[in-house]
Design a protein around this motif. Structure first.
Motif, mmCIF file in Angstrom:
data_model
loop_
_atom_site.group_PDB
_atom_site.id
_atom_site.type_symbol
_atom_site.label_atom_id
_atom_site.label_comp_id
_atom_site.label_asym_id
_atom_site.label_seq_id
_atom_site.Cartn_x
_atom_site.Cartn_y
_atom_site.Cartn_z
ATOM 1 N N HIS A 189 60.834 -60.962 -32.225
ATOM 2 C CA HIS A 189 61.290 -60.963 -33.749
ATOM 3 C C HIS A 189 62.068 -62.196 -34.422
ATOM 4 O O HIS A 189 62.969 -62.439 -33.902
ATOM 5 C CB HIS A 189 61.942 -59.636 -34.135
ATOM 6 N N GLY A 190 61.413 -62.719 -35.280
ATOM 7 C CA GLY A 190 62.245 -63.981 -35.961
ATOM 8 C C GLY A 190 61.882 -65.335 -35.323
ATOM 9 O O GLY A 190 62.363 -66.300 -35.697
ATOM 10 N N ALA A 191 61.090 -65.216 -34.096
ATOM 11 C CA ALA A 191 60.893 -66.661 -33.543
ATOM 12 C C ALA A 191 59.697 -67.499 -34.218
ATOM 13 O O ALA A 191 59.051 -66.777 -34.834
ATOM 14 C CB ALA A 191 60.397 -66.258 -32.015
ATOM 15 N N LYS A 192 59.824 -68.561 -34.043
ATOM 16 C CA LYS A 192 58.519 -69.573 -34.250
ATOM 17 C C LYS A 192 57.380 -68.923 -33.338
ATOM 18 O O LYS A 192 57.552 -69.038 -32.174
ATOM 19 C CB LYS A 192 58.698 -70.924 -34.203
ATOM 20 N N SER A 193 56.324 -68.909 -33.923
ATOM 21 C CA SER A 193 54.910 -68.602 -33.131
ATOM 22 C C SER A 193 54.403 -69.531 -32.267
ATOM 23 O O SER A 193 53.807 -69.323 -31.247
ATOM 24 C CB SER A 193 54.052 -67.951 -34.325
ATOM 25 N N GLY A 194 54.613 -70.835 -32.788
ATOM 26 C CA GLY A 194 53.888 -71.914 -32.076
ATOM 27 C C GLY A 194 52.649 -72.275 -32.466
ATOM 28 O O GLY A 194 51.625 -73.028 -32.245
ATOM 29 N N LEU A 195 52.201 -71.484 -33.826
ATOM 30 C CA LEU A 195 50.796 -71.561 -34.337
ATOM 31 C C LEU A 195 51.002 -72.470 -35.405
ATOM 32 O O LEU A 195 50.061 -72.590 -36.322
ATOM 33 C CB LEU A 195 50.250 -70.153 -34.780
ATOM 34 N N GLU A 196 52.150 -73.009 -36.135
ATOM 35 C CA GLU A 196 52.374 -73.510 -37.271
ATOM 36 C C GLU A 196 51.660 -74.864 -37.240
ATOM 37 O O GLU A 196 51.041 -75.123 -38.361
ATOM 38 C CB GLU A 196 54.049 -73.964 -37.260
ATOM 39 N N LYS A 197 51.552 -75.601 -36.150
ATOM 40 C CA LYS A 197 50.840 -77.011 -36.409
ATOM 41 C C LYS A 197 49.254 -76.722 -36.368
ATOM 42 O O LYS A 197 48.324 -77.209 -36.922
ATOM 43 C CB LYS A 197 51.188 -77.827 -35.322
#
Length: 425
Positions: A189-197
């Motif tokens: 919860h609250g972490a960066k997903s790694g899918l942003e790029k």
């Protein structure tokens, strides 16, 4: 604008009791593809035996030979068995691996280098040791049933085998997922997903699972000592399972209850049968708790574009949801969800009532912009109508059908590989 998606296509694959979804975000510059889960523990009876291979090939063709990302919400077999490999390199998991996803997203509990006593992602420090013992309990459950214990009803044996097999460690799939991506992301919860790029113009909110430092709710199915419960249960069931496996003799009439009683007088051997049934029911209670515990490690993702919100909660159940729903900001985000992948194949406790009541876009068919729901399930595999535990739950299905545009794999023809759902963004 080239960096904003304008369409979303959801391919909901026919895997029976399981999940497999390919999301295709359409940009003016091209397509981006994300595979969310790939597994089953029960294909429809008249579905081709090579269904998972057919699905993997379709995924490969649809994404043009290259996946942008894979999300494995948790390690239940009905969500990751399709990622399994074989020595010949021809298994569905081998096909997906060759698509070279740039990112693989999994819950924080799946980080292979995580300490066995970890309560959160490394290097913080006990949930992982419990997970390992849980898999051993599942193995014992399957061994217990396969050993042919006398005196158990067919319904009880079926439930034990189904839940036990779903919770086996799926080692081949787990190892494949841990090494197939260019980047491994273990989220909470609250972490960066790694899918942003991968998905420009899309905000990805990771709503679950929480870490045990954020909340203890995901471990609430355990006893007072969170590090010892599953180890204790493993010791408790080991003797029963081993004894059952050792007893290989089969009765002459296997569909009938065998009232074996050893040296007991003939007239009271029925009591031995009742005691064996009670032992089996206790075992079932343990593996049901195990099943719920694993669901509470599920990744919950909310994709937010300029005009739409798409919620994919895996199998997250109420203990997983509890922390997210305690946050006012998250509750506000969820009110305007446009697309909801129904949690845990339509079980009632995976769609919290408070969240369902707060969805503002559900309504009658005449409502413009009515919510879309997507469900992957098989009705005859889990729970029972008599006990009010059937999956999918009838009351939930009625609500989904009445107040949303429902797309469910159990309503598809079994020879149809997927349902294609178009969402304008």
């Amino acid at each position: 604008m080239a960096n904003v998606p304008t369409t979303l296509t959801i391919f909901a694959y026919q895997v029976g009791f399981g999940d497999c979804f390919l999301l295709r975000f359409g940009y003016p510059s091209g397509m981006r593809h994300i595979l969310i889960d790939f597994g089953t523990t029960g294909l429809p009876e008249d579905t081709a035996a090579d269904q998972l291979t057919r699905i993997a090939r379709h995924v490969a063709a649809t994404c043009g030979g290259r996946l942008d990302a894979v999300v494995a919400t948790h390690r239940h077999a009905d969500h990751i068995s399709g990622f399994a490999t074989n020595p010949g390199g021809t298994a569905p998991g081998d096909i997906i691996r060759k698509l070279q996803p740039k990112v693989v997203v999994q819950p924080w509990t799946e980080e292979l280098d995580l300490a066995v006593d970890a309560r959160a992602p490394s290097p913080q420090a006990g949930f992982r040791a419990a997970l390992q013992s849980m898999h051993q309990v599942a193995e014992k459950a399957v061994g217990f049933v396969n050993g042919g214990p006398p005196g158990l009803t067919e319904a009880l044996k079926s439930q034990l085998r189904f839940i036990g097999e779903d919770n086996l460690s799926n080692k081949s799939a787990v190892l494949n997922l841990s090494t197939m991506g260019g980047e491994q992301r273990y989220v909470y919860h609250g972490a960066k997903s790694g899918l942003e790029k991968t998905l420009p113009g899309v905000t990805i909110h990771v709503l679950g699972p929480p870490t045990l430092e954020q909340t203890g709710s995901i471990s609430r199915q355990r006893s007072r000592d969170p590090d010892e419960f599953w180890q204790f249960q493993l010791r408790r069931v080991k003797a029963d399972a081993d004894a059952s496996t050792a007893a290989k003799a089969r009765p002459a009439f296997p569909s009938q209850v065998a009232a074996r009683g050893g040296k007991l007088p003939l007239g009271v051997r029925w009591l031995a049968s009742r005691l064996r049934q009670a032992r089996g029911e206790q075992f079932l209670a343990i593996v049901r708790a195990l099943d719920k515990q694993m669901n509470n490690t599920s990744v919950i993702l909310l994709f937010e574009t300029a005009n739409k919100k798409i919620l994919f909660p895996g199998d997250g159940q109420i203990e997983n949801w509890q922390y997210a729903l305690s946050q006012p900001k998250t509750r506000k985000l969820l009110e305007s969800v446009d697309v909801y992948k129904v949690g845990h194949h339509g079980s009632l406790n995976a769609t919290p009532r408070s969240m369902w009541n707060a969805f503002s876009k559900k309504g009658p068919k005449s409502r413009k912009g009515r919510m879309t729901t997507v469900l992957s399930t098989r009705p005859d595999k889990h729970g029972s109508v008599e006990a009010g535990t059937e999956v999918p739950r009838t009351t939930l299905l009625n609500e989904l059908g009445a107040h949303t545009d429902l797309h469910s794999t159990h309503l598809m023809a079994h020879d149809k590989l997927f349902d294609q759902i178009e969402i304008p963004l």
